[in-house]
Design a protein around this motif. Structure first.
Motif, PDB file in Angstrom:
ATOM      1  N   PRO A  59       0.820  -1.226   0.000  1.00 22.55           N
ATOM      2  CA  PRO A  59       0.000   0.000   0.000  1.00 22.55           C
ATOM      3  C   PRO A  59       0.844   1.264   0.000  1.00 22.55           C
ATOM      4  CG  PRO A  59      -0.056  -1.067   2.150  1.00 22.55           C
ATOM      5  CD  PRO A  59       0.583  -2.043   1.205  1.00 22.55           C
ATOM      6  N   GLU A  60       2.096   1.146   0.460  1.00 28.32           N
ATOM      7  CA  GLU A  60       2.961   2.331   0.506  1.00 28.32           C
ATOM      8  C   GLU A  60       3.210   2.928  -0.880  1.00 28.32           C
ATOM      9  OE1 GLU A  60       5.599  -1.318   0.233  1.00 28.32           O
ATOM     10  OE2 GLU A  60       3.851  -0.712   1.411  1.00 28.32           O
ATOM     11  N   ARG A  61       2.976   2.160  -1.928  1.00 26.47           N
ATOM     12  CA  ARG A  61       3.166   2.680  -3.283  1.00 26.47           C
ATOM     13  C   ARG A  61       2.138   3.762  -3.618  1.00 26.47           C
ATOM     14  NH1 ARG A  61       4.277  -1.886  -7.702  1.00 26.47           N
ATOM     15  NH2 ARG A  61       4.593   0.056  -8.871  1.00 26.47           N
ATOM     16  N   LEU A  62       1.090   3.844  -2.830  1.00 26.04           N
ATOM     17  CA  LEU A  62       0.053   4.840  -3.079  1.00 26.04           C
ATOM     18  C   LEU A  62       0.004   5.911  -1.995  1.00 26.04           C
ATOM     19  CD1 LEU A  62      -1.059   1.976  -4.448  1.00 26.04           C
ATOM     20  CD2 LEU A  62      -2.916   3.507  -5.063  1.00 26.04           C
ATOM     21  N   GLU A  63       1.101   6.074  -1.299  1.00 28.56           N
ATOM     22  CA  GLU A  63       1.182   7.160  -0.323  1.00 28.56           C
ATOM     23  C   GLU A  63       1.285   8.511  -1.046  1.00 28.56           C
ATOM     24  OE1 GLU A  63       0.831   7.191   2.825  1.00 28.56           O
ATOM     25  OE2 GLU A  63       1.357   5.209   3.626  1.00 28.56           O
ATOM     26  N   GLY A  64       0.779   9.553  -0.399  1.00 25.31           N
ATOM     27  CA  GLY A  64       0.963  10.902  -0.896  1.00 25.31           C
ATOM     28  C   GLY A  64       0.096  11.296  -2.073  1.00 25.31           C
ATOM     29  N   LEU A  65      -1.019  10.589  -2.274  1.00 23.65           N
ATOM     30  CA  LEU A  65      -1.913  10.940  -3.376  1.00 23.65           C
ATOM     31  C   LEU A  65      -2.692  12.211  -3.051  1.00 23.65           C
ATOM     32  CD1 LEU A  65      -3.505   7.442  -4.142  1.00 23.65           C
ATOM     33  CD2 LEU A  65      -1.756   8.592  -5.520  1.00 23.65           C
ATOM     34  N   ASP A  66      -2.997  12.982  -4.085  1.00 23.84           N
ATOM     35  CA  ASP A  66      -3.910  14.118  -3.935  1.00 23.84           C
ATOM     36  C   ASP A  66      -5.363  13.681  -4.116  1.00 23.84           C
ATOM     37  OD1 ASP A  66      -2.081  16.494  -3.658  1.00 23.84           O
ATOM     38  OD2 ASP A  66      -1.302  15.627  -5.517  1.00 23.84           O
ATOM     39  N   ALA A  67      -5.566  12.569  -4.817  1.00 24.19           N
ATOM     40  CA  ALA A  67      -6.925  12.056  -5.027  1.00 24.19           C
ATOM     41  C   ALA A  67      -6.844  10.615  -5.493  1.00 24.19           C
ATOM     42  CB  ALA A  67      -7.669  12.892  -6.059  1.00 24.19           C
ATOM     43  N   LEU A  68      -7.874   9.856  -5.167  1.00 22.64           N
ATOM     44  CA  LEU A  68      -8.032   8.500  -5.681  1.00 22.64           C
ATOM     45  C   LEU A  68      -9.403   8.415  -6.341  1.00 22.64           C
ATOM     46  CD1 LEU A  68      -7.068   5.147  -4.079  1.00 22.64           C
ATOM     47  CD2 LEU A  68      -9.371   5.433  -4.994  1.00 22.64           C
ATOM     48  N   ILE A  69      -9.434   7.914  -7.564  1.00 23.68           N
ATOM     49  CA  ILE A  69     -10.680   7.762  -8.316  1.00 23.68           C
ATOM     50  C   ILE A  69     -10.909   6.283  -8.552  1.00 23.68           C
ATOM     51  CG2 ILE A  69     -11.925   8.343 -10.429  1.00 23.68           C
ATOM     52  CD1 ILE A  69      -8.922  10.384  -9.802  1.00 23.68           C
ATOM     53  N   ASN A  70     -12.054   5.767  -8.160  1.00 17.65           N
ATOM     54  CA  ASN A  70     -12.366   4.347  -8.359  1.00 17.65           C
ATOM     55  C   ASN A  70     -13.482   4.195  -9.382  1.00 17.65           C
ATOM     56  OD1 ASN A  70     -12.526   1.580  -8.182  1.00 17.65           O
ATOM     57  ND2 ASN A  70     -13.729   1.582  -6.305  1.00 17.65           N
ATOM     58  N   LEU A  71     -13.112   3.720 -10.573  1.00 13.46           N
ATOM     59  CA  LEU A  71     -14.071   3.505 -11.660  1.00 13.46           C
ATOM     60  C   LEU A  71     -14.284   2.023 -11.944  1.00 13.46           C
ATOM     61  CD1 LEU A  71     -12.571   6.120 -14.165  1.00 13.46           C
ATOM     62  CD2 LEU A  71     -14.524   6.473 -12.644  1.00 13.46           C
ATOM     63  N   ALA A  72     -13.670   1.150 -11.153  1.00 11.84           N
ATOM     64  CA  ALA A  72     -13.625  -0.271 -11.485  1.00 11.84           C
ATOM     65  C   ALA A  72     -14.982  -0.952 -11.304  1.00 11.84           C
ATOM     66  CB  ALA A  72     -12.575  -0.969 -10.630  1.00 11.84           C
ATOM     67  N   GLY A  73     -15.251  -1.913 -12.190  1.00 11.95           N
ATOM     68  CA  GLY A  73     -16.485  -2.692 -12.115  1.00 11.95           C
ATOM     69  C   GLY A  73     -16.831  -3.288 -13.461  1.00 11.95           C
ATOM     70  N   SER A  74     -17.371  -4.502 -13.462  1.00 13.42           N
ATOM     71  CA  SER A  74     -17.760  -5.161 -14.714  1.00 13.42           C
ATOM     72  C   SER A  74     -18.871  -4.397 -15.415  1.00 13.42           C
ATOM     73  CB  SER A  74     -18.244  -6.591 -14.433  1.00 13.42           C
ATOM     74  OG  SER A  74     -17.203  -7.374 -13.905  1.00 13.42           O
ATOM     75  N   SER A  75     -18.855  -4.422 -16.735  1.00 11.77           N
ATOM     76  CA  SER A  75     -19.851  -3.716 -17.531  1.00 11.77           C
ATOM     77  C   SER A  75     -21.239  -4.343 -17.376  1.00 11.77           C
ATOM     78  CB  SER A  75     -19.441  -3.744 -19.003  1.00 11.77           C
ATOM     79  OG  SER A  75     -20.480  -3.256 -19.826  1.00 11.77           O
ATOM     80  N   LEU A  76     -22.262  -3.480 -17.386  1.00 13.31           N
ATOM     81  CA  LEU A  76     -23.646  -3.963 -17.403  1.00 13.31           C
ATOM     82  C   LEU A  76     -24.047  -4.485 -18.779  1.00 13.31           C
ATOM     83  CD1 LEU A  76     -25.637  -1.267 -15.361  1.00 13.31           C
ATOM     84  CD2 LEU A  76     -25.315  -3.663 -14.740  1.00 13.31           C
ATOM     85  N   SER A  77     -23.258  -4.141 -19.799  1.00 17.75           N
ATOM     86  CA  SER A  77     -23.623  -4.492 -21.176  1.00 17.75           C
ATOM     87  C   SER A  77     -23.254  -5.934 -21.490  1.00 17.75           C
ATOM     88  CB  SER A  77     -22.942  -3.532 -22.161  1.00 17.75           C
ATOM     89  OG  SER A  77     -23.389  -2.226 -21.960  1.00 17.75           O
ATOM     90  N   GLN A  78     -23.949  -6.838 -20.868  1.00 19.20           N
ATOM     91  CA  GLN A  78     -23.829  -8.272 -21.105  1.00 19.20           C
ATOM     92  C   GLN A  78     -25.155  -8.900 -20.722  1.00 19.20           C
ATOM     93  OE1 GLN A  78     -21.439 -10.342 -17.935  1.00 19.20           O
ATOM     94  NE2 GLN A  78     -20.894  -8.243 -17.349  1.00 19.20           N
ATOM     95  N   ARG A  79     -25.469 -10.056 -21.276  1.00 18.27           N
ATOM     96  CA  ARG A  79     -26.737 -10.700 -20.929  1.00 18.27           C
ATOM     97  C   ARG A  79     -26.761 -11.012 -19.442  1.00 18.27           C
ATOM     98  NH1 ARG A  79     -31.159 -13.069 -23.237  1.00 18.27           N
ATOM     99  NH2 ARG A  79     -30.470 -12.490 -25.331  1.00 18.27           N
ATOM    100  N   TRP A  80     -27.860 -10.650 -18.789  1.00 17.92           N
ATOM    101  CA  TRP A  80     -27.936 -10.749 -17.340  1.00 17.92           C
ATOM    102  C   TRP A  80     -28.362 -12.146 -16.890  1.00 17.92           C
ATOM    103  CZ3 TRP A  80     -30.925  -5.537 -16.356  1.00 17.92           C
ATOM    104  CH2 TRP A  80     -30.064  -4.471 -16.616  1.00 17.92           C
ATOM    105  N   THR A  81     -27.482 -13.098 -17.075  1.00 15.70           N
ATOM    106  CA  THR A  81     -27.700 -14.404 -16.464  1.00 15.70           C
ATOM    107  C   THR A  81     -27.468 -14.264 -14.969  1.00 15.70           C
ATOM    108  OG1 THR A  81     -25.375 -15.021 -16.713  1.00 15.70           O
ATOM    109  CG2 THR A  81     -26.845 -15.523 -18.569  1.00 15.70           C
ATOM    110  N   GLU A  82     -27.838 -15.272 -14.219  1.00 20.71           N
ATOM    111  CA  GLU A  82     -27.607 -15.200 -12.780  1.00 20.71           C
ATOM    112  C   GLU A  82     -26.122 -15.098 -12.467  1.00 20.71           C
ATOM    113  OE1 GLU A  82     -29.824 -14.708 -10.346  1.00 20.71           O
ATOM    114  OE2 GLU A  82     -31.171 -14.473 -12.069  1.00 20.71           O
ATOM    115  N   ALA A  83     -25.299 -15.821 -13.241  1.00 23.11           N
ATOM    116  CA  ALA A  83     -23.853 -15.747 -13.029  1.00 23.11           C
ATOM    117  C   ALA A  83     -23.328 -14.353 -13.354  1.00 23.11           C
ATOM    118  CB  ALA A  83     -23.143 -16.795 -13.893  1.00 23.11           C
ATOM    119  N   ALA A  84     -23.832 -13.745 -14.437  1.00 21.52           N
ATOM    120  CA  ALA A  84     -23.391 -12.398 -14.817  1.00 21.52           C
ATOM    121  C   ALA A  84     -23.812 -11.376 -13.767  1.00 21.52           C
ATOM    122  CB  ALA A  84     -23.967 -12.032 -16.177  1.00 21.52           C
ATOM    123  N   LYS A  85     -25.026 -11.506 -13.250  1.00 23.86           N
ATOM    124  CA  LYS A  85     -25.482 -10.575 -12.211  1.00 23.86           C
ATOM    125  C   LYS A  85     -24.585 -10.650 -10.981  1.00 23.86           C
ATOM    126  CE  LYS A  85     -30.449 -10.335 -13.269  1.00 23.86           C
ATOM    127  NZ  LYS A  85     -31.802 -10.632 -12.761  1.00 23.86           N
TER     128      LYS A  85
END
Length: 302
Positions: A59-85
């Motif tokens: 975690p020390e590699r991310l010391e001293g940041l002015d901001a952290l932006i979290n955009l991560a996440g699987s796309s909704l643009s896929q067929r919504w099977t139970e596994a995909a959900k």
């Protein structure tokens, strides 16, 4: 400025990295795997890549940041099977939890975390208008995902946490726009379903500028709608696209056909919400592309 972008190899993250590197900022991108050195572009060579495992173990590699932006996440643009959900939800919760663990371990954490969210938090309606004061409404799979996503984000210990409720981001290099405009380029565009469903949208350049605005304005926290002040109906989007691209708007796509083809995923196209950026405007954010026609005209020139 030193910033970290979790999920920074995606559509929005790449645009942010390009802008901030050009301005001389230091950009760290947290991703599943770093690009091979021999295949890296000039932009990628200017970015410091950190894998999720490295962030957990070092975690020390991310010391001293002015901001952290979290955009991560699987796309909704896929067929919504139970596994995909299950994958769509878990990908969001796991990355938020990883960010929360990081923040708790840093001796010099960033003063602000920008956490991606989505306009689905408001549910859908053909008649209502939603701003940041509107309550969350769980009425379908997307709204359930976003509610759980935002609740998980509340576990991030940050001086300032911004939940960026993102609408449809219009850009040529990714997101939904290339697929949305393709029928018009082929001359077969038309309304989808009733055409009355609302589409809240934002130009990619305004998306990047709004994130930067939220970072630099210490008086902004909590939910922020990332949407143009002028949402449109599906039919209005099509007519504007036809006008800008000089193509007809004539071939409707029946709702039942979309449901047969896409299943539950079709609701993204058949249902919508009219979302306005009350908080951004109240704090003085200037949209470069507030109207759809000028946004499409700029995208066409790219």
């Amino acid at each position: 400025m030193k910033v970290a972008i979790c999920g920074g190899t995606g559509f929005i993250g790449q645009a942010m990295s390009e802008k901030w590197i050009a301005e001389g900022h230091e950009v760290l991108v947290v991703t599943r795997s770093r690009p091979a050195s021999e295949d890296q572009t000039e932009l990628e060579r200017s970015i410091t890549y950190v894998t999720w495992d490295e962030m957990e173990q070092q975690p020390e590699r991310l010391e001293g940041l002015d901001a952290l932006i979290n955009l991560a996440g699987s796309s909704l643009s896929q067929r919504w099977t139970e596994a995909a959900k299950k994958s769509i939800l878990s990908s969001r919760l796991q990355t938020v939890e990883a960010v929360a663990r990081l923040m708790a371990r840093l001796s010099s954490p960033p003063p602000v975390v920008i956490q991606a969210s989505a306009m689905a938090i408001y549910g859908t309606s053909d008649t209502e208008t939603f701003d940041e004061s509107s309550p969350a409404r769980v009425m379908d799979f997307p709204s359930r995902v976003v509610q759980a996503w935002e609740e998980a984000a509340d576990g991030i210990e940050a001086e300032r946490l911004v939940k960026l409720r993102i609408s449809v981001v219009l850009g040529q290099d990714g997101g939904a726009f290339p697929k949305m405009i393709l029928p018009y380029k082929l001359g077969i565009g038309g309304k989808i379903g009733s055409g009355r469903q609302w589409m809240s949208w934002i130009h990619l350049q305004d998306m990047v500028s709004l994130i930067e605005f939220c970072i630099t304005r210490s008086d902004i926290s909590g939910p922020v709608n990332a949407a143009s002040p002028h949402p449109v109906t599906n039919d209005e989007f099509g007519r504007t696209a036809g006008s800008v691209y000089h193509r007809p708007h004539w071939l409707p796509v029946p709702g039942f056909a979309l449901k047969a083809l896409l299943g539950e995923l079709s609701m993204i196209l058949l249902d919508g919400q009219r979302v306005i950026p009350m908080k951004a405007e109240r704090h003085g954010f200037h949209f470069r592309y507030p109207e759809l026609k000028e946004a499409l005209q700029e995208l066409k020139q790219q």
